[in-house]
Enzyme design. Structure first.
Site, mmCIF file in Angstrom:
data_model
loop_
_atom_site.group_PDB
_atom_site.id
_atom_site.type_symbol
_atom_site.label_atom_id
_atom_site.label_comp_id
_atom_site.label_asym_id
_atom_site.label_seq_id
_atom_site.Cartn_x
_atom_site.Cartn_y
_atom_site.Cartn_z
ATOM 1 N N THR A 1 0.839 -1.194 0.000
ATOM 2 C CA THR A 1 0.000 0.000 0.000
ATOM 3 C C THR A 1 0.876 1.247 0.000
ATOM 4 O O THR A 1 2.066 1.193 0.333
ATOM 5 C CB THR A 1 -0.912 0.024 1.240
ATOM 6 O OG1 THR A 1 -0.094 0.094 2.418
ATOM 7 C CG2 THR A 1 -1.782 -1.215 1.303
ATOM 8 N N GLU B 1 -5.702 -3.959 -1.786
ATOM 9 C CA GLU B 1 -6.143 -5.227 -1.207
ATOM 10 C C GLU B 1 -7.155 -5.972 -2.080
ATOM 11 O O GLU B 1 -7.493 -7.124 -1.778
ATOM 12 C CB GLU B 1 -6.792 -4.965 0.167
ATOM 13 C CG GLU B 1 -5.821 -4.457 1.213
ATOM 14 C CD GLU B 1 -5.664 -2.934 1.245
ATOM 15 O OE1 GLU B 1 -5.289 -2.395 2.283
ATOM 16 O OE2 GLU B 1 -5.910 -2.282 0.198
ATOM 17 N N LYS C 1 -16.323 16.001 11.381
ATOM 18 C CA LYS C 1 -17.475 16.030 12.277
ATOM 19 C C LYS C 1 -17.590 17.420 12.884
ATOM 20 O O LYS C 1 -16.749 17.831 13.692
ATOM 21 C CB LYS C 1 -17.360 14.980 13.368
ATOM 22 C CG LYS C 1 -18.690 14.755 14.108
ATOM 23 C CD LYS C 1 -18.687 13.457 14.897
ATOM 24 C CE LYS C 1 -20.101 13.089 15.348
ATOM 25 N NZ LYS C 1 -20.146 11.812 16.064
ATOM 26 N N TRP D 1 -21.869 15.076 10.235
ATOM 27 C CA TRP D 1 -20.769 14.715 9.336
ATOM 28 C C TRP D 1 -20.753 15.589 8.080
ATOM 29 O O TRP D 1 -21.792 15.892 7.511
ATOM 30 C CB TRP D 1 -20.874 13.251 8.918
ATOM 31 C CG TRP D 1 -20.629 12.274 10.027
ATOM 32 C CD1 TRP D 1 -21.536 11.452 10.621
ATOM 33 C CD2 TRP D 1 -19.381 12.010 10.683
ATOM 34 N NE1 TRP D 1 -20.954 10.701 11.606
ATOM 35 C CE2 TRP D 1 -19.622 11.013 11.666
ATOM 36 C CE3 TRP D 1 -18.091 12.513 10.538
ATOM 37 C CZ2 TRP D 1 -18.629 10.520 12.490
ATOM 38 C CZ3 TRP D 1 -17.101 12.021 11.366
ATOM 39 C CH2 TRP D 1 -17.365 11.035 12.329
#
Length: 535
Positions: free
Chosen positions: A181, A326, A435, A440
């Protein structure tokens, strides 16, 4: 049914046998070469035999630090077809991370592009497992280097056996490749790809309702071959005998546009920052891109204005997809269903700007913190979970496996919504959601809206601490060349599209935005940069 294994060997041998005259067009450091699959096959076999003579055995890792060109393609097949493991190394990682992943993967051989030798020379004394270094260039001569015993790729291929027989004892669950990654936080995590996973992923990319790649395509992966196997494009193109156009080292938007024009590219793949650059280049030049039937975009959310600009201004169909290291990487793809093609233009654009539906062969679900699935209403947010035959089930020798892989699912860390049609939309990475006052805010939605402003080239939105609201968004903008806008103008532009409390408190102007090694906005560094500007 017969229990015949699915292996990468089948892909290259199919190209050799059925498409020997089809070409791989490769831009190298000094020229553009055209090789047939027959030639590629022979060179690949020669390379496998050379690696075997250097002591590479089944399961050994063969690392590459290379651009998108035919030599890299040959390693893609030479290593796994002899039972070894292809390890594509991200050339843009820091020296610390390069050392870590080469040692962690235990690479036995490194194949290195000539212009990238300095990267390896600077760390070679800290590489514990590498026994052989091979330089890839257009010449057989070995350049001057501090690496002792450096070998020439072209020389070992010339000396190899072009009739070498690929391994027949490979099981489909054996490792074929690995990639790490891009490490936005912590050390890179290793993902190992099986032969079976790569073959099934290649088949998925060829489906009519996914990327529909076929023999008649001219495939140009702009996404680097060191990033999730160039999204599997080299594997599927070889399997199908499609023409491959490999844009080579240090490509620019101009080089991409020129090669698309010259070689009648039909499908290309890359991240949004690549396509933003290409859009600017197409607006400046006079390129014939009429051969393009699709641009495949992933890595991060593509703004609506960009999708619309490619299609309206240049008649280039734009295809939005989602995946990660992944997942090999294809998970979802946004396409209109047959009964949606006659919807009003804005509704069609809204559907196609989402990340789309899960592709055949995989399963997804979206869950809340308590593990319950969210409502499929396009509003309720949750974490995306994925499982299937080309999804990893662990990280390579890494304790972080327990955080991401649970109960047979990959927990992606991506916050999404899912609608009644099964189409997902990325809201944010879990660490990037803002937040504010208990509600959100999606940085992705704000970024895409900012980039729709005619003066804005790139935009990123991050949170900053706020004593009253907990967090507040701050916008960071790079203007297009010769364009500008005031902070108030950009805030007003956003206020027409979002609730007042969504609008960033500040919009900062920057010369460039920090990016990860694969072109995504590096928000960790951006937050630090903002702190300096706000102090």
């Amino acid at each position: 049914m017969m229990g015949t294994p699915l292996t990468v060997v089948d892909l290259i041998e199919r190209a050799e046998k059925y498409f020997p005259k089809k070409e791989v067009i490769s831009r190298t450091h000094t020229r553009t070469e055209c090789l047939t699959y027959e030639q590629i096959g022979k060179r690949t076999r020669s390379l496998s035999s050379a690696l075997a003579s250097l002591g590479v055995k089944k399961g050994d890792r063969v690392g590459t630090l290379a651009w998108n060109h035919h030599r890299h393609l040959e390693v893609y097949f030479a290593a796994p077809s002899m039972g070894a493991v292809l390890h594509t190394i991200n050339i843009r990682l820091s020296a610390e991370h390069l050392i870590y992943i080469i040692n962690h993967a235990e690479d036995k051989v490194l194949l290195i592009d000539a212009d990238l030798l300095p990267l390896v020379e600077s760390v070679k004394d800290q590489l514990n497992t590498v026994e052989t270094f091979i330089v890839m260039s257009d010449e057989k001569a070995v350049p001057e280097s501090s690496i002792e015993g450096l070998l020439s790729y072209e020389q070992i291929v010339a000396d190899g056996d072009e009739t070498y027989q690929f391994a027949r004892d490979i099981e489909e669950e054996d490792a074929a490749g690995m990639c790490y990654t891009s490490a936005t936080t912590g050390k890179p995590k290793g993902v190992v790809y099986s032969h079976r996973g790569i073959v099934l992923h290649s088949t998925a990319l060829s489906m009519a309702d996914t990327a529909a790649i076929s023999e008649s395509d001219s495939v140009m992966p702009v996404v680097p071959m060191f990033h999730v196997n160039a999204w599997g494009m080299p594997f599927v193109a070889t399997m199908l005998g499609a023409t491959q156009v490999l844009p080579g080292p240090r490509m620019t938007p101009q080089i991409i546009a020129e090669m698309m024009d010259k070689y009648d590219v039909t499908i290309s793949a890359g991240v949004p920052t690549i396509w933003l650059g290409l859009l600017q280049e197409l607006n400046k030049g006079t390129y014939d891109t009429s051969s393009l039937r699709a641009i495949l975009c992933g890595g991060s959310a593509a703004p609506k204005f960009m999708i619309k600009a490619f299609e309206s201004d240049f008649n280039i169909p734009f295809m939005h997809a989602y995946g990660m290291t992944e997942t090999t990487p294809l998970v979802t793809l946004a396409r209109l269903k047959s009964y949606q093609v006659d919807l009003p233009e804005e509704e069609r654009l809204e559907i196609r700007s989402r990340q789309g539906q899960v592709v055949p062969g995989l399963e997804i679900k979206v869950v809340k913190d308590n593990g319950e699935e969210v409502e499929a209403d396009g509003e309720e947010m949750g974490e995306l979970l994925v499982r299937g035959p080309w999804i990893a089930d662990e990280y390579y020798k890494d304790d972080r496996t327990k955080d991401a892989f649970k109960d047979g699912w990959l927990y992606t860390g991506d916050v999404v919504t899912i609608d009644e049609e099964g189409s997902i939309k990325i809201v944010d990475r879990m660490g990037d959601l803002i937040k504010s006052g208990g509600e959100w805010i999606s940085s992705v939605d704000l970024e895409n809206a900012l980039m729709a402003h005619p003066a804005v080239f790139e935009a990123a939105v991050v949170s900053v601490p706020d004593p009253k609201w907990q967090e507040r968004p701050v916008g960071c903008v790079v203007f297009k060349e010769g364009k500008e806008a005031s902070e108030d103008e950009l805030k007003t532009f956003l206020a027409s599209q979002f609730a007042k409390w969504w609008v960033p408190d500040q919009v900062l102007f920057m010369d460039e935005l920090p990016k990860t090694s694969v072109g995504k906005f590096l928000k960790r560094d951006l937050r630090e940069k903002i702190k300096e500007q706000l102090l």
